[in-house]
Every structure is written in C-alpha cells, then in structure tokens.
Scaffold this motif. Sequence first.
Motif, PDB file in Angstrom:
ATOM      1  N   ARG A  13     -12.159  27.499  43.541  1.00 23.07           N
ATOM      2  CA  ARG A  13     -11.824  26.292  44.295  1.00 23.07           C
ATOM      3  C   ARG A  13     -11.799  25.076  43.378  1.00 23.07           C
ATOM      4  NH1 ARG A  13     -15.854  23.783  46.441  1.00 23.07           N
ATOM      5  NH2 ARG A  13     -16.771  25.598  47.420  1.00 23.07           N
ATOM      6  N   ILE A  14     -12.811  24.944  42.543  1.00 24.65           N
ATOM      7  CA  ILE A  14     -12.886  23.810  41.618  1.00 24.65           C
ATOM      8  C   ILE A  14     -11.700  23.841  40.653  1.00 24.65           C
ATOM      9  CG2 ILE A  14     -14.227  22.826  39.712  1.00 24.65           C
ATOM     10  CD1 ILE A  14     -16.753  23.820  41.266  1.00 24.65           C
ATOM     11  N   PHE A  15     -11.381  25.024  40.130  1.00 23.88           N
ATOM     12  CA  PHE A  15     -10.266  25.164  39.207  1.00 23.88           C
ATOM     13  C   PHE A  15      -8.949  24.768  39.882  1.00 23.88           C
ATOM     14  CE2 PHE A  15      -7.078  28.164  37.290  1.00 23.88           C
ATOM     15  CZ  PHE A  15      -6.947  27.499  36.088  1.00 23.88           C
ATOM     16  N   LEU A  16      -8.726  25.224  41.100  1.00 27.09           N
ATOM     17  CA  LEU A  16      -7.507  24.866  41.821  1.00 27.09           C
ATOM     18  C   LEU A  16      -7.449  23.371  42.114  1.00 27.09           C
ATOM     19  CD1 LEU A  16      -7.259  27.915  44.220  1.00 27.09           C
ATOM     20  CD2 LEU A  16      -5.811  27.413  42.229  1.00 27.09           C
TER      21      LEU A  16
ATOM     22  N   GLU B 291      -0.403  17.385  33.777  1.00 23.85           N
ATOM     23  CA  GLU B 291       0.203  18.531  33.112  1.00 23.85           C
ATOM     24  C   GLU B 291      -0.898  19.340  32.440  1.00 23.85           C
ATOM     25  OE1 GLU B 291       1.862  17.549  28.927  1.00 23.85           O
ATOM     26  OE2 GLU B 291       2.396  15.847  30.207  1.00 23.85           O
ATOM     27  N   VAL B 292      -0.620  20.604  32.238  1.00 22.26           N
ATOM     28  CA  VAL B 292      -1.567  21.463  31.537  1.00 22.26           C
ATOM     29  C   VAL B 292      -1.095  21.529  30.091  1.00 22.26           C
ATOM     30  CG1 VAL B 292      -2.574  23.769  31.392  1.00 22.26           C
ATOM     31  CG2 VAL B 292      -2.056  22.768  33.614  1.00 22.26           C
TER      32      VAL B 292
ATOM     33  N   LEU C  89      -4.880  28.117  28.549  1.00 25.12           N
ATOM     34  CA  LEU C  89      -6.070  27.709  29.298  1.00 25.12           C
ATOM     35  C   LEU C  89      -6.066  28.284  30.708  1.00 25.12           C
ATOM     36  CD1 LEU C  89      -8.655  26.034  29.695  1.00 25.12           C
ATOM     37  CD2 LEU C  89      -7.177  24.133  30.386  1.00 25.12           C
ATOM     38  N   VAL C  90      -4.965  28.146  31.402  1.00 25.22           N
ATOM     39  CA  VAL C  90      -4.892  28.609  32.787  1.00 25.22           C
ATOM     40  C   VAL C  90      -5.132  30.114  32.854  1.00 25.22           C
ATOM     41  CG1 VAL C  90      -3.399  28.859  34.803  1.00 25.22           C
ATOM     42  CG2 VAL C  90      -3.404  26.729  33.510  1.00 25.22           C
ATOM     43  N   GLN C  91      -4.508  30.873  31.977  1.00 21.94           N
ATOM     44  CA  GLN C  91      -4.688  32.324  31.988  1.00 21.94           C
ATOM     45  C   GLN C  91      -6.122  32.697  31.646  1.00 21.94           C
ATOM     46  OE1 GLN C  91      -2.361  34.523  29.158  1.00 21.94           O
ATOM     47  NE2 GLN C  91      -2.525  36.395  30.352  1.00 21.94           N
TER      48      GLN C  91
END
Length: 88
Positions: free
Chosen positions: A15-18, A26-27, A32-34
Amino acid sequence: MTTPVERTKAVVDARIFLQMLSNAEEVTIRGLVQSVAIGLLKHYPLNVELDASASTLPEVWAHPTAECPRELAACTRVVPLFPTRTDE
C-alpha cells in the motif's frame, strides 16, 4: 514459509509503495520498481490464503474472484529471491 507478520507487512508495504508511485512525478532509478515489487511479492498473500481469510473474517476480506490477468504468463510462478539482471 511466510509468517502472518511477514504477510501483513507485505500488504502494508505494498500500500505504501503504491501510494509513493501514485504521487511520484517520475520513476528515475532504473530497476527500482521491479526490485521493490519482488520484495513485496515474497510474502504477499495468495488467492488461497485470501479465500481462507475471507471465510474466517468476511467483514474484513472478500473471496477473491479475479482470474490471472492475461499479461501475466504464470500467476503461480515463484518469484526469485535474487533475480538475475538481463539488461547488462
């Protein structure tokens, strides 16, 4: 085996990540996301576990009804703890 504490932490951390992703302009850090997704999925509850929770606590959980999205080749595959990088 995933413990209840690890499973709960995975749901909260997801939840925190989303929330972070939804607020990001932007990422910029490649991978990082993966990397975060792999860590979260390690202890994320499976549908069978959500189903058991829904049977016990129907006021908190619903029985999962969604099938595996077509873009995911194998929903039951094991996520590697130490994935290899293929972009190098």
